[in-house]
Design an enzyme around this catalytic site. Sequence first.
Site, PDB file in Angstrom:
ATOM      1  CB  SER A  99      -0.849  -0.040   1.273  1.00 28.11           C
ATOM      2  OG  SER A  99      -1.421   1.220   1.559  1.00 28.11           O
ATOM      3  CE1 TYR A 142      -5.129  -1.510   4.343  1.00 31.34           C
ATOM      4  CE2 TYR A 142      -3.891   0.500   3.886  1.00 31.34           C
ATOM      5  CZ  TYR A 142      -4.534  -0.638   3.435  1.00 31.34           C
ATOM      6  OH  TYR A 142      -4.596  -0.911   2.090  1.00 31.34           O
TER       7      TYR A 142
HETATM    8  P1  NAP Z   1     -11.975  -4.817  -1.124  1.00 30.64           P
HETATM    9  O1  NAP Z   1     -12.672  -4.141  -2.255  1.00 30.64           O
HETATM   10  O2  NAP Z   1     -12.445  -4.529   0.254  1.00 30.64           O
HETATM   11  O3  NAP Z   1     -11.912  -6.428  -1.354  1.00 30.64           O
HETATM   12  C1  NAP Z   1     -11.355  -7.225  -0.357  1.00 30.64           C
HETATM   13  C2  NAP Z   1     -11.470  -8.687  -0.723  1.00 30.64           C
HETATM   14  O4  NAP Z   1     -10.841  -9.473   0.296  1.00 30.64           O
HETATM   15  C3  NAP Z   1     -12.878  -9.207  -0.857  1.00 30.64           C
HETATM   16  O5  NAP Z   1     -12.929 -10.215  -1.847  1.00 30.64           O
HETATM   17  C4  NAP Z   1     -13.151  -9.829   0.523  1.00 30.64           C
HETATM   18  O6  NAP Z   1     -14.197 -10.773   0.415  1.00 30.64           O
HETATM   19  C5  NAP Z   1     -11.770 -10.427   0.826  1.00 30.64           C
HETATM   20  N1  NAP Z   1     -11.414 -10.620   2.231  1.00 30.64           N
HETATM   21  C6  NAP Z   1     -11.368  -9.683   3.220  1.00 30.64           C
HETATM   22  N2  NAP Z   1     -10.986 -10.238   4.376  1.00 30.64           N
HETATM   23  C7  NAP Z   1     -10.759 -11.547   4.125  1.00 30.64           C
HETATM   24  C8  NAP Z   1     -10.357 -12.660   4.923  1.00 30.64           C
HETATM   25  N3  NAP Z   1     -10.107 -12.522   6.244  1.00 30.64           N
HETATM   26  N4  NAP Z   1     -10.219 -13.862   4.337  1.00 30.64           N
HETATM   27  C9  NAP Z   1     -10.483 -14.018   3.018  1.00 30.64           C
HETATM   28  N5  NAP Z   1     -10.870 -13.016   2.211  1.00 30.64           N
HETATM   29  C10 NAP Z   1     -11.028 -11.793   2.771  1.00 30.64           C
HETATM   30  O7  NAP Z   1     -10.442  -4.414  -1.157  1.00 30.64           O
HETATM   31  P2  NAP Z   1      -9.545  -3.845  -2.357  1.00 30.64           P
HETATM   32  O8  NAP Z   1      -9.639  -2.375  -2.352  1.00 30.64           O
HETATM   33  O9  NAP Z   1      -9.805  -4.607  -3.589  1.00 30.64           O
HETATM   34  O10 NAP Z   1      -8.110  -4.202  -1.767  1.00 30.64           O
HETATM   35  C11 NAP Z   1      -7.475  -5.439  -1.987  1.00 30.64           C
HETATM   36  C12 NAP Z   1      -6.104  -5.369  -1.345  1.00 30.64           C
HETATM   37  O11 NAP Z   1      -5.403  -4.238  -1.850  1.00 30.64           O
HETATM   38  C13 NAP Z   1      -6.130  -5.188   0.170  1.00 30.64           C
HETATM   39  O12 NAP Z   1      -5.041  -5.859   0.749  1.00 30.64           O
HETATM   40  C14 NAP Z   1      -5.961  -3.687   0.334  1.00 30.64           C
HETATM   41  O13 NAP Z   1      -5.452  -3.337   1.571  1.00 30.64           O
HETATM   42  C15 NAP Z   1      -4.992  -3.414  -0.784  1.00 30.64           C
HETATM   43  N6  NAP Z   1      -4.954  -2.034  -1.259  1.00 30.64           N
HETATM   44  C16 NAP Z   1      -6.085  -1.403  -1.665  1.00 30.64           C
HETATM   45  C17 NAP Z   1      -5.973  -0.109  -2.181  1.00 30.64           C
HETATM   46  C18 NAP Z   1      -7.149   0.672  -2.656  1.00 30.64           C
HETATM   47  O14 NAP Z   1      -7.004   1.892  -2.873  1.00 30.64           O
HETATM   48  N7  NAP Z   1      -8.314   0.068  -2.857  1.00 30.64           N
HETATM   49  C19 NAP Z   1      -4.738   0.504  -2.257  1.00 30.64           C
HETATM   50  C20 NAP Z   1      -3.611  -0.181  -1.797  1.00 30.64           C
HETATM   51  C21 NAP Z   1      -3.723  -1.451  -1.307  1.00 30.64           C
HETATM   52  P3  NAP Z   1     -15.042 -11.237   1.731  1.00 30.64           P
HETATM   53  O15 NAP Z   1     -15.545  -9.965   2.375  1.00 30.64           O
HETATM   54  O16 NAP Z   1     -16.146 -12.108   1.196  1.00 30.64           O
HETATM   55  O17 NAP Z   1     -14.106 -11.984   2.593  1.00 30.64           O
HETATM   56  C1  GCO Z   2      -7.031   5.167   3.190  1.00 23.11           C
HETATM   57  C2  GCO Z   2      -7.102   4.194   2.057  1.00 23.11           C
HETATM   58  C3  GCO Z   2      -5.740   3.639   1.706  1.00 23.11           C
HETATM   59  C4  GCO Z   2      -5.759   2.871   0.437  1.00 23.11           C
HETATM   60  C5  GCO Z   2      -4.485   2.294  -0.040  1.00 23.11           C
HETATM   61  C6  GCO Z   2      -3.463   3.297  -0.413  1.00 23.11           C
HETATM   62  O1  GCO Z   2      -7.966   5.224   3.983  1.00 23.11           O
HETATM   63  O2  GCO Z   2      -6.057   5.934   3.241  1.00 23.11           O
HETATM   64  O3  GCO Z   2      -8.048   3.214   2.233  1.00 23.11           O
HETATM   65  O4  GCO Z   2      -5.026   3.172   2.753  1.00 23.11           O
HETATM   66  O5  GCO Z   2      -6.742   1.894   0.443  1.00 23.11           O
HETATM   67  O6  GCO Z   2      -3.974   1.278   0.768  1.00 23.11           O
HETATM   68  O7  GCO Z   2      -2.397   2.701  -1.055  1.00 23.11           O
END
Ligand code: NAP
Ligand code: GCO
Length: 267
Positions: free
Chosen positions: A148, A161
Amino acid sequence: MENNGNLFSLEGKVALVTGAAYGIGMAMAEALARAGARIAFNCRKQEHMDAALAAYKEKGIQAKGYICDVTDEPAVQAMVADIAATLGPVDILVNNAGIIKRIPMHEMAAEEFRQVVDIDLTAPFIVAKAVLPGMIAKGRGKIINVCSMMSELGRETVSAYAAAKGGLKMLTRNIASEYGALGIQCNGIGPGYIATPQTAPLREPQPDGSRHPFDFFIIAKTPAGRWGTPEDLAGPTVFLASEASDFVNGHILYVDGGILAYIGKQP
Ligand code: NAP
Ligand code: GCO
């Protein structure tokens, strides 16, 4: 060279993408499938699984889904064993499942902090531990940890986080250090701000219909001038899963539209 000279081909490989029911995980799984890999994924909720299986089918992708919480080590071990028995041993692991809690640190319960660390940091250890013996036996394997901006930067309300994603960066480097000599590469992908359900609250229109202040803030902080999409992660994922990255190890590839390079838009 395997793969008829196509460095990016994943033909014959088996990939496990955790939390790939929607959002970033699903886009990553789709990219790996388009490059030739057979896909397994998991999530916790049956309603998410049903929708995901229908969505993969619609995309023409045969994905094998497991209801499995990544924090439950026996369940993860059973899932990885079943993947090995049905699709073959996991060649590519993407530790994508993750959650965030946005709570000021002085108001956060220790239990809430632990939940975030459990899913975002301890679980990648649990799943990597489960696939490593198969990779060691084969003398090759790819592990991609989804890090992240918070692996590098802090901000208000995301202490747990940031602690977990900072830890995940170091777990990535340690897996690379410990298993690199055995033909295994472990790298991170650090997405910038990506439009998914996780970030939906930061983009919700205000009661008067205007854009959320955080939405303006992120656009101004991103040289690309936009939020990322899950599909922006497709190319980097295939690169780190493929032979093209065989000498890339312990690296965090930030896919952030330039956020980490930028001081922010001048007033
Ligand atoms: P999201 O939309 O909330 O999707 C999360 C997924 O993980 C869902 O499929 C959820 O399904 C599953 N999940 C959550 N907890 C789980 C558990 N304990 N066991 C198994 N599955 C689980 O998240 P996203 O934004 O796509 O993010 C995906 C990853 O990228 C995360 O690690 C997040 O921190 C990272 N990330 C996101 C962003 C961003 O801007 N969106 C940026 C940087 C990093 P269920 O609820 O059915 O379990
Ligand atoms: C926040 C966001 C982030 C992003 C992501 C950034 O509240 O600042 O949710 O943490 O999801 O991980 O890279």
